[in-house]
Design a protein around this motif. Structure first.
Motif, short mmCIF file in Angstrom:
data_model
loop_
_atom_site.label_atom_id
_atom_site.label_comp_id
_atom_site.label_asym_id
_atom_site.label_seq_id
_atom_site.Cartn_x
_atom_site.Cartn_y
_atom_site.Cartn_z
N SER A 23 0.96 -1.10 0.00
CA SER A 23 -0.01 -0.02 0.05
C SER A 23 1.06 1.14 0.01
O SER A 23 0.81 2.23 -0.87
N LYS A 24 1.83 1.42 0.72
CA LYS A 24 2.83 2.47 0.75
C LYS A 24 3.50 2.73 -0.48
O LYS A 24 3.75 3.83 -0.78
N LEU A 25 3.81 1.46 -1.14
CA LEU A 25 4.61 1.68 -2.45
C LEU A 25 3.62 2.14 -3.49
O LEU A 25 3.95 3.13 -4.22
N ARG A 26 2.31 1.72 -3.30
CA ARG A 26 1.44 2.32 -4.36
C ARG A 26 1.32 3.62 -4.30
O ARG A 26 1.27 4.38 -5.31
N THR A 27 1.20 4.24 -2.87
CA THR A 27 1.00 5.44 -2.81
C THR A 27 2.19 6.32 -3.47
O THR A 27 2.00 7.53 -4.01
N LEU A 28 3.42 5.88 -3.05
CA LEU A 28 4.80 6.57 -3.56
C LEU A 28 4.71 6.42 -5.23
O LEU A 28 4.92 7.56 -5.84
N LEU A 29 4.30 5.49 -5.76
CA LEU A 29 4.06 5.38 -7.18
C LEU A 29 3.24 6.38 -7.92
O LEU A 29 3.51 6.94 -9.00
N ASP A 30 1.88 6.56 -7.03
CA ASP A 30 1.06 7.29 -7.64
C ASP A 30 1.55 8.88 -7.63
O ASP A 30 1.18 9.71 -8.35
N ASP A 31 2.36 9.14 -6.56
CA ASP A 31 2.78 10.50 -6.42
C ASP A 31 3.85 10.95 -7.09
O ASP A 31 4.40 11.93 -7.49
N TYR A 32 4.85 9.94 -7.61
CA TYR A 32 6.27 10.00 -8.36
C TYR A 32 6.26 9.16 -9.36
O TYR A 32 6.54 7.79 -9.40
N PRO A 33 5.62 9.54 -10.56
CA PRO A 33 5.51 8.37 -11.88
C PRO A 33 7.03 7.95 -12.20
O PRO A 33 7.22 6.97 -12.75
N ALA A 34 7.92 8.93 -11.90
CA ALA A 34 9.19 8.63 -12.57
C ALA A 34 9.85 7.11 -11.54
O ALA A 34 10.25 6.64 -12.40
N MET A 35 9.20 7.00 -10.23
CA MET A 35 9.46 5.83 -9.79
C MET A 35 8.83 4.81 -10.33
O MET A 35 9.45 3.56 -10.54
N GLU A 36 7.74 4.78 -10.86
CA GLU A 36 7.01 3.49 -11.57
C GLU A 36 7.59 3.27 -12.77
O GLU A 36 7.91 2.01 -13.13
N LYS A 37 8.33 4.36 -13.50
CA LYS A 37 9.07 4.26 -14.43
C LYS A 37 10.14 3.33 -14.40
O LYS A 37 10.75 2.37 -15.14
N ARG A 38 10.88 3.59 -13.32
CA ARG A 38 12.11 2.94 -12.87
C ARG A 38 11.83 1.45 -12.48
O ARG A 38 12.49 0.47 -13.08
N LEU A 39 10.42 1.30 -11.97
CA LEU A 39 10.10 -0.42 -11.65
C LEU A 39 9.94 -0.91 -12.94
O LEU A 39 10.33 -1.95 -13.40
N LEU A 40 9.21 -0.27 -14.05
CA LEU A 40 9.11 -0.89 -15.36
C LEU A 40 10.52 -1.37 -15.88
O LEU A 40 10.61 -2.37 -16.59
N GLU A 41 11.52 -0.38 -15.64
CA GLU A 41 12.75 -0.58 -16.31
C GLU A 41 13.34 -1.93 -15.56
O GLU A 41 14.00 -2.70 -16.12
#
Length: 263
Positions: free
Chosen positions: A132-150
């Protein structure tokens, strides 16, 4: 592939993991893994958000902190040490599928449960994030979600490389590929690895290396001895290998013939 065995005496009680709240922004700022992990997607002024979402966990050597089949409730960012990743068959046989070191992000799952286990090869520290906390970070910081896709893309490439290694490469080619891959890893002292390290640490046993490469321990030992006699490597001490001819090892890993790889 080997048979998994319990490391502790049947009557021994395993020590609990040491889990504590991340000690503020300073811990994130000075973290040796941040520069090349998914955390670098969080701007420095916002590191308080990252610190508040993470728990720091110390893991003893030989302890598993991810268990295959358990609910995938947490994600782990390795900040120190090395883990081996493996899967178990119903009959108890174990296949090591990889090794995770500083900067690796573990726990990404397409299902509700973990698809592998992770066990510390040496004392480790990881930052643990709840889903849940990681999901919140990903929602607020799209760059982090992009890094996870990488990260997910890199894992797919690694899986394809492993299929090639196990399916087509000879024993010497497999071991050369492993050594070259280890030589390009970041270390605790060097956030970004050089082109190729001169001396590499191998915290795993030769049995672990053999399991990962689909070889026997004897074949791994013979191949290392032959590499040493050919001047490709040296073994200055247990757990360390000095690479003396990176180019020849790289050619061998790529499938060069025995006659040409020493040229």
């Amino acid at each position: 592939m080997t048979t998994a065995r319990a490391h502790a005496h049947p009557l021994a009680q395993p020590r609990p993991f040491v889990v504590e709240a991340t000690r503020g922004v300073e811990q994130c700022i000075h973290c040796g893994a941040r520069e090349f992990s998914v955390c670098n997607a969080i701007p420095t002024p916002d590191l308080d958000r990252l610190a508040a979402a993470a728990l720091t966990m110390s893991v003893e050597e030989g302890r598993a902190f991810i268990q295959e089949g358990d609910p995938a409730e947490h994600f782990f960012n390795v900040t120190f040490g090395t883990a081996k990743l493996y899967k178990l068959l119903p009959d108890g046989r174990r296949q090591i599928t990889g090794f995770a070191g500083i900067g690796h992000f573990l726990g990404l799952a397409v299902s509700a449960t973990y698809a592998f286990s992770a066990e510390a090869l040496e004392p480790m520290r990881v930052c643990r994030f709840s889903r849940s906390k990681l999901r919140t970070l990903l929602d607020d910081y799209p760059a982090m979600e992009k890094r996870l896709l990488e990260v997910a893309s890199n894992e797919l490439v690694a899986a394809q490389e492993q299929m090639l290694l196990l399916g087509r490469k000879t024993a010497r080619e497999r071991l050369a590929s492993f050594l070259i891959a280890r030589a390009t890893l970041p270390t605790a002292c060097l956030a970004r690895a050089p082109e190729l390290a001169t001396v590499i640490r191998l915290p795993m046993t030769r049995a672990d290396i053999a399991d990962y490469l689909g070889l026997t321990i004897e074949t791994v030992s013979r191949s290392l001895t032959r590499f040493k006699s050919e001047g490709l490597i040296d073994i200055p001490m247990p757990g360390e290998i000095a690479l003396h001819n990176h180019a020849a090892l790289a050619r061998l890993a790529a499938g060069a013939t025995a006659a040409s790889q020493l040229a």
